[in-house]
Write a protein that holds these residues in place. Structure first.
Motif, PDB file in Angstrom:
ATOM      1  N   PRO A 306       0.823  -1.215   0.000  1.00 25.09           N
ATOM      2  CA  PRO A 306       0.000   0.000   0.000  1.00 25.09           C
ATOM      3  C   PRO A 306       0.854   1.260   0.000  1.00 25.09           C
ATOM      4  O   PRO A 306       2.027   1.238   0.394  1.00 25.09           O
ATOM      5  CB  PRO A 306      -0.764  -0.127   1.316  1.00 25.09           C
ATOM      6  CG  PRO A 306       0.209  -0.816   2.230  1.00 25.09           C
ATOM      7  CD  PRO A 306       1.025  -1.741   1.356  1.00 25.09           C
ATOM      8  N   SER A 307       0.262   2.357  -0.419  1.00 21.16           N
ATOM      9  CA  SER A 307       0.927   3.657  -0.298  1.00 21.16           C
ATOM     10  C   SER A 307       0.840   4.116   1.152  1.00 21.16           C
ATOM     11  O   SER A 307       0.059   3.595   1.947  1.00 21.16           O
ATOM     12  CB  SER A 307       0.256   4.681  -1.211  1.00 21.16           C
ATOM     13  OG  SER A 307      -1.080   4.912  -0.789  1.00 21.16           O
ATOM     14  N   ASP A 308       1.650   5.115   1.511  1.00 22.79           N
ATOM     15  CA  ASP A 308       1.627   5.625   2.887  1.00 22.79           C
ATOM     16  C   ASP A 308       0.255   6.190   3.247  1.00 22.79           C
ATOM     17  O   ASP A 308      -0.229   6.014   4.368  1.00 22.79           O
ATOM     18  CB  ASP A 308       2.708   6.704   3.062  1.00 22.79           C
ATOM     19  CG  ASP A 308       4.109   6.117   2.966  1.00 22.79           C
ATOM     20  OD1 ASP A 308       4.245   4.889   3.170  1.00 22.79           O
ATOM     21  OD2 ASP A 308       5.054   6.881   2.678  1.00 22.79           O
ATOM     22  N   GLU A 309      -0.375   6.881   2.272  1.00 19.88           N
ATOM     23  CA  GLU A 309      -1.697   7.453   2.535  1.00 19.88           C
ATOM     24  C   GLU A 309      -2.730   6.353   2.775  1.00 19.88           C
ATOM     25  O   GLU A 309      -3.583   6.458   3.660  1.00 19.88           O
ATOM     26  CB  GLU A 309      -2.145   8.334   1.357  1.00 19.88           C
ATOM     27  CG  GLU A 309      -1.291   9.575   1.128  1.00 19.88           C
ATOM     28  CD  GLU A 309       0.004   9.279   0.364  1.00 19.88           C
ATOM     29  OE1 GLU A 309       0.185   8.115  -0.074  1.00 19.88           O
ATOM     30  OE2 GLU A 309       0.825  10.207   0.214  1.00 19.88           O
ATOM     31  N   PHE A 310      -2.650   5.314   1.944  1.00 20.06           N
ATOM     32  CA  PHE A 310      -3.580   4.199   2.077  1.00 20.06           C
ATOM     33  C   PHE A 310      -3.388   3.501   3.430  1.00 20.06           C
ATOM     34  O   PHE A 310      -4.347   3.156   4.127  1.00 20.06           O
ATOM     35  CB  PHE A 310      -3.347   3.214   0.932  1.00 20.06           C
ATOM     36  CG  PHE A 310      -4.470   2.220   0.742  1.00 20.06           C
ATOM     37  CD1 PHE A 310      -5.752   2.478   1.204  1.00 20.06           C
ATOM     38  CD2 PHE A 310      -4.236   1.024   0.080  1.00 20.06           C
ATOM     39  CE1 PHE A 310      -6.793   1.568   1.022  1.00 20.06           C
ATOM     40  CE2 PHE A 310      -5.264   0.110  -0.117  1.00 20.06           C
ATOM     41  CZ  PHE A 310      -6.539   0.389   0.364  1.00 20.06           C
ATOM     42  N   HIS A 336       2.021  -6.600   7.324  1.00 17.01           N
ATOM     43  CA  HIS A 336       2.551  -7.749   6.586  1.00 17.01           C
ATOM     44  C   HIS A 336       2.028  -7.677   5.154  1.00 17.01           C
ATOM     45  O   HIS A 336       0.823  -7.514   4.950  1.00 17.01           O
ATOM     46  CB  HIS A 336       2.104  -9.065   7.231  1.00 17.01           C
ATOM     47  CG  HIS A 336       2.278  -9.109   8.718  1.00 17.01           C
ATOM     48  ND1 HIS A 336       3.458  -9.465   9.322  1.00 17.01           N
ATOM     49  CD2 HIS A 336       1.412  -8.806   9.730  1.00 17.01           C
ATOM     50  CE1 HIS A 336       3.310  -9.400  10.636  1.00 17.01           C
ATOM     51  NE2 HIS A 336       2.079  -8.996  10.905  1.00 17.01           N
ATOM     52  N   ILE A 337       2.913  -7.794   4.183  1.00 15.31           N
ATOM     53  CA  ILE A 337       2.521  -7.734   2.772  1.00 15.31           C
ATOM     54  C   ILE A 337       2.661  -9.122   2.169  1.00 15.31           C
ATOM     55  O   ILE A 337       3.744  -9.721   2.218  1.00 15.31           O
ATOM     56  CB  ILE A 337       3.377  -6.715   2.006  1.00 15.31           C
ATOM     57  CG1 ILE A 337       3.229  -5.323   2.660  1.00 15.31           C
ATOM     58  CG2 ILE A 337       2.960  -6.654   0.540  1.00 15.31           C
ATOM     59  CD1 ILE A 337       4.180  -4.299   2.115  1.00 15.31           C
ATOM     60  N   ILE A 338       1.581  -9.630   1.622  1.00 18.50           N
ATOM     61  CA  ILE A 338       1.578 -11.004   1.106  1.00 18.50           C
ATOM     62  C   ILE A 338       2.250 -11.073  -0.263  1.00 18.50           C
ATOM     63  O   ILE A 338       3.126 -11.898  -0.492  1.00 18.50           O
ATOM     64  CB  ILE A 338       0.132 -11.537   1.058  1.00 18.50           C
ATOM     65  CG1 ILE A 338      -0.417 -11.615   2.497  1.00 18.50           C
ATOM     66  CG2 ILE A 338       0.068 -12.902   0.376  1.00 18.50           C
ATOM     67  CD1 ILE A 338      -1.866 -11.994   2.607  1.00 18.50           C
ATOM     68  N   TYR A 339       1.833 -10.200  -1.190  1.00 21.68           N
ATOM     69  CA  TYR A 339       2.473 -10.151  -2.504  1.00 21.68           C
ATOM     70  C   TYR A 339       3.257  -8.837  -2.579  1.00 21.68           C
ATOM     71  O   TYR A 339       2.764  -7.829  -3.093  1.00 21.68           O
ATOM     72  CB  TYR A 339       1.427 -10.228  -3.626  1.00 21.68           C
ATOM     73  CG  TYR A 339       0.613 -11.496  -3.608  1.00 21.68           C
ATOM     74  CD1 TYR A 339       1.180 -12.725  -3.936  1.00 21.68           C
ATOM     75  CD2 TYR A 339      -0.736 -11.482  -3.236  1.00 21.68           C
ATOM     76  CE1 TYR A 339       0.442 -13.889  -3.914  1.00 21.68           C
ATOM     77  CE2 TYR A 339      -1.485 -12.648  -3.208  1.00 21.68           C
ATOM     78  CZ  TYR A 339      -0.895 -13.846  -3.545  1.00 21.68           C
ATOM     79  OH  TYR A 339      -1.629 -15.008  -3.512  1.00 21.68           O
ATOM     80  N   ASP A 340       4.489  -8.853  -2.065  1.00 18.48           N
ATOM     81  CA  ASP A 340       5.231  -7.599  -1.902  1.00 18.48           C
ATOM     82  C   ASP A 340       5.804  -7.057  -3.209  1.00 18.48           C
ATOM     83  O   ASP A 340       6.344  -5.955  -3.233  1.00 18.48           O
ATOM     84  CB  ASP A 340       6.348  -7.767  -0.866  1.00 18.48           C
ATOM     85  CG  ASP A 340       7.282  -8.928  -1.201  1.00 18.48           C
ATOM     86  OD1 ASP A 340       7.064  -9.586  -2.247  1.00 18.48           O
ATOM     87  OD2 ASP A 340       8.218  -9.171  -0.424  1.00 18.48           O
ATOM     88  N   ARG A 341       5.687  -7.813  -4.273  1.00 24.35           N
ATOM     89  CA  ARG A 341       6.187  -7.311  -5.567  1.00 24.35           C
ATOM     90  C   ARG A 341       5.118  -6.518  -6.318  1.00 24.35           C
ATOM     91  O   ARG A 341       5.388  -5.943  -7.354  1.00 24.35           O
ATOM     92  CB  ARG A 341       6.661  -8.484  -6.429  1.00 24.35           C
ATOM     93  CG  ARG A 341       7.896  -9.185  -5.849  1.00 24.35           C
ATOM     94  CD  ARG A 341       8.402 -10.273  -6.796  1.00 24.35           C
ATOM     95  NE  ARG A 341       9.574 -10.939  -6.248  1.00 24.35           N
ATOM     96  CZ  ARG A 341      10.229 -11.920  -6.870  1.00 24.35           C
ATOM     97  NH1 ARG A 341       9.795 -12.345  -8.060  1.00 24.35           N
ATOM     98  NH2 ARG A 341      11.282 -12.471  -6.316  1.00 24.35           N
TER      99      ARG A 341
END
Length: 832
Positions: A306-310, A336-341
């Protein structure tokens, strides 16, 4: 039949019916129309015929001439009948009827008009015709005219016209029917195709949108389509998507609360979210839980980066939900980011909608929120049902994990700590002193061991009760903490006895600390309920490594002997070792070593049997086989010699003898129950152990499934993989395993983590604490019960010494019990 064909056939039948009806009513209707038309024509024609005959008669025409005239009219389709006066006079009745006729009338013959032209007698007629009166019928002409040709012609014209109109109408009907049919058929074929190609219920529901495009203009058909749409709407509410059902089944399969799941729950939740994402396109999942006053972190699982704003927007939303539901405002977020790409696109971040599920329980005090964010204005009912089910599952799973984790922390804490004082317990003390010995050897320094006993503490318990005594012990622990250095290790060894490890402290330094402890106790008192100031003194024994002993057991025996000496010399004393003390201890060790060796050589190792009861049936479930050494004077329990046997490396041979005698006795008594044997982890390095064990069960015909080995923590296993392989090998033959003194040390949980066990024996100190209504002891036991039940492990409560304890363990759901209240160890068993 196609709609267009059906419409054409229907139109054709309608036209045939129309033509049939026309053929029936046309002659009548056409005659009426022609009657008006022919009325004037026939009147004039009749006058002309009459005048022609009249003029002819005046000229002297004969009857033949008149016939010729009538023939000429007949050729024109006009039939003329003449009624003269002579004929009428001969037929008066006919004359009377003719006088009543109308001028124009239809005849019984088809397509014939008849005009009646009557001549009445006038004044001038009376001159020539005698015997008649003015107004009498003088003569008449009856003129019949056929209009058949006209009817045929008109009929042909009309039928031709109808045929042309029918053709155009049929073509129009067919075209309209075809176009209407095609419109309906195309929509239905599209709907059929969508339904047949629907792999999920969601796709099937989306197929319903094809009905929106069908507008036939036919009220009944459009109404039918509307009813179909309503049926689809009902299906949305009532039906369950196959994929959603499969996902929920997968969730249930995945959320068995194993120790591995509890330890790595975030990893499992990530995998569950991946599967959820395949069914419902979610953006983010978050969880927040608190237990008692402890607030857990907020775990936020993002599908993409996500973006910082999101991220800030979602955090603010979660804070709002936390304040609204639980009045929590200070939160710590873990992302936690599942699909970090992959990253969210701007459009995907706009218009995020949240669905949340929350829970709060009063006992135990636990609450939490689980939520999911998605980027659609509306979801199909099935998707909403899916999210509800998923959130409920996640809420229950994560809430359970959090609750079990808290209990596990408590269990792990009290596995190393004394529940009453918070100090290390005696089992951890042995691990720590062994660790300190290894460190002292490695870095070549000395350390001291201090054994402390509270003088006359039994008198305090007897006078003021156990509650006051427990409070006093807590104050003792506080004084000890305040008296030692930072880094010194304090443990409650048992009852009113404490031990302190003083790293890098020689005898003089240890003595100085002991003086400070004694002085602090001399200045301390605790006010009792009667207002009296209760004071105590302490006796202390000190031993130094490696000056006084090279092993932990010997060092403790020396310090304990010196403590006994301080008590004997008058209490409130500090005693350090002397050469005589060292010799006395070494002599005692040598005597016990000799006892073990001679007992093994002379086969004086015997089994004792202590019953284990099923608390529901109050019947003996099993017997624990305990080792004893039989001498001429006494029977010596294992607690006095087992450490020496392990130090000498003889424990395996002694266990072998014990098992053979116990199995032989069981066969002799035809015992059909279970037997518990204590098993030292050291046997795993004895290669012939398994072979000898299998020979024993075969020799005495005792099923392996009725033998339960208790794994003790007398010595910590360093190679846990070796122990795991050893246990799995025995389990393959049917033997069962039990962890002894569960909850009293680290190794218990290491064992559970690496291999399956059938039973655990809950540490007896915790069970004894139930007698005193100790909140901490009960909390630990409840945690162990919840932990074992979640893993399907049976429990045995040790140290059941009273009916009250037995009642409590029944209430807690512990299956089996063992203790002196139920039965002491004996040299014989009662066959059940």
């Amino acid at each position: 039949m196609k709609l267009s064909h059906k419409l054409v056939i229907s139109a054709l039948i309608a036209h045939l019916i129309l033509i049939g009806i026309f053929s029936i009513i046309f002659p009548f209707y056409f005659s009426r129309c022609l009657k008006t038309h022919y009325f004037g024509h026939l009147r004039e024609k009749s006058k002309v015929i009459f005048l022609a005959i009249y003029e002819g008669l005046k000229k002297g025409w004969t009857g033949k001439d008149i016939e010729e005239l009538l023939k000429s009219y007949k050729k024109e389709g006009i039939k003329v009948t003449i009624y003269n006066l002579k004929f009428l006079q001969k037929h008066p009745d006919l004359a009377k009827k003719l006088s009543l006729r109308k001028e124009l009338m239809l005849t019984n013959k088809p397509y014939i008009f008849r005009y009646f032209y009557a001549l009445s007698a006038q004044s001038r007629c009376l001159k020539c015709h005698s015997g008649i009166n003015r107004g009498d019928l003088l003569g008449a002409l009856e003129v019949d005219v056929s209009y058949f040709k006209e009817v045929v012609f008109v009929r042909k014209v009309v039928l031709f016209f109808l045929a042309i109109v029918a053709l155009f109408l049929l073509i129009e009907t067919y075209v309209i029917g075809y176009l209407q049919s095609k419109k309906i058929t195309d929509s239905l074929l599209k709907l059929k195709e969508d339904i047949e190609n629907s792999r999920t219920f969601t796709e099937l529901i989306l197929a319903e949108r094809a009905l929106d495009t069908i507008k036939t203009g036919i009220t009944e058909i459009d109404a039918l389509y509307e009813e179909w749409k309503r049926i689809f709407e009902k299906l949305k509410d009532l039906a369950v998507d196959k994929e959603i059902l499969q996902l929920e089944i997968k969730l249930l399969e995945k959320i068995i609360l194993t120790s591995e799941f509890i330890r790595d729950w975030k990893f499992y939740i990530k995998n569950l979210i991946k599967q959820i994402y395949e069914i419902v396109e979610i953006s983010v999942v978050f969880t927040l839980f608190f237990i008692e006053k402890e607030v857990y972190d907020v775990e936020v699982f993002w599908i993409k980066k996500p973006s910082d704003e999101f991220k800030k927007y979602v955090e603010d939303t979660i804070r709002y939900e936390a304040r609204k539901k639980f009045e929590l405002s200070v939160l710590n977020f873990n992302h936690h980011i599942i699909y970090d790409r992959e990253s969210f696109k701007k459009k995907e971040e706009e218009g995020l909608y949240f669905k949340t599920k929350s829970i709060i329980l009063e006992t135990p005090r636990i609450g939490g929120i689980t939520g999911v964010g998605y980027s659609y204005d509306e979801l199909l009912t099935t998707k909403e049902v899916a999210l509800e089910a998923i959130l409920t599952s996640l809420l229950n799973v994560i809430g359970s994990v959090k609750a079990i984790n808290k209990h596990m922390k408590e269990v792990e804490y009290y596995a190393t700590r004394d529940p009453l004082t918070g100090l290390y317990n005696h089992r951890v003390f042995w691990e720590l002193i062994q660790y300190e010995i290894e460190r002292a050897k490695r870095y070549n320094y000395k350390f001291s061991l201090m054994v402390i006993d509270i003088d006359n503490f039994k008198l305090i318990n007897d006078t003021y009760g156990h509650t006051f005594g427990d409070k006093f012990l807590q104050e003792v622990a506080r004084i000890l903490k305040d008296s030692v250095r930072k880094g010194d290790i304090i443990a409650r060894y048992g009852g009113d006895e404490f031990v302190i490890i003083l790293p890098m402290a020689n005898q003089e330094q240890a003595y100085s600390i002991a003086l400070r402890i004694r002085d602090n106790f001399n200045n301390f008192y605790l006010a009792a309920s009667d207002g009296r100031r209760v004071r105590v003194t302490v006796s202390i024994g000190i031993a130094v490594f490696p000056d006084h002993a090279k092993t932990a057991k010997e060092l403790f025996m020396i310090a304990d002997t010196l403590l006994f000496k301080a008590k004997k010399e008058g209490k409130n004393r500090i005693v350090v070792s002397s050469p005589e003390d060292i010799i006395a201890v070494q002599k005692e060790i040598a005597e016990m070593n000799f006892l073990v060796q001679s007992a093994l050589a002379e086969n004086r190792i015997i089994p004792y049997f202590q019953p284990i009861f099923d608390v529901k049936t109050n019947e003996v479930f099993a017997y624990e086989v305990l080792m004893r050494i039989e001498t001429d004077e006494d029977t010596i329990p294992a607690a006095k010699f087992i450490a020496h046997a392990e130090t000498l490396g003889l424990i395996y041979k002694m266990d072998q003898i014990l098992m053979e005698k116990a199995l032989s006795y069981a066969k002799e008594k035809s015992y059909k129950g279970y037997l518990f044997f204590n098993l030292s982890p050291k046997v795993i390095i004895v290669q012939e152990f398994v072979t000898n064990l299998l020979e024993l069960v075969k020799k005495y015909d005792f099923p392996p499934s009725r033998i339960i080995f208790e794994i003790t923590e007398r010595e910590t296993v360093r190679n846990i993989k070796l122990l795991e392989d050893f246990i799995r090998r025995l389990q393959a033959y049917g033997f069962k395993f039990c962890i002894d003194d569960f909850g009293a040390g680290f190794a218990s949980y290491q064992y559970i983590k690496h291999f399956f066990v059938d039973f655990v024996k809950i540490e007896g100190e915790f069970i004894l604490g139930l007698e005193k209504d100790s909140r901490i002891d009960r909390a630990v036991v409840e945690s162990v019960v919840a932990f074992c039940k979640s893993l399907g492990i049976k429990m045995v409560a040790e140290f059941v010494e009273t009916q009250k304890i037995l009642d409590i363990i029944k209430e807690l759901g512990i299956e089996y019990a063992q203790g002196y209240y139920l039965g002491k160890p004996k040299s014989e068993i009662l066959n059940n």
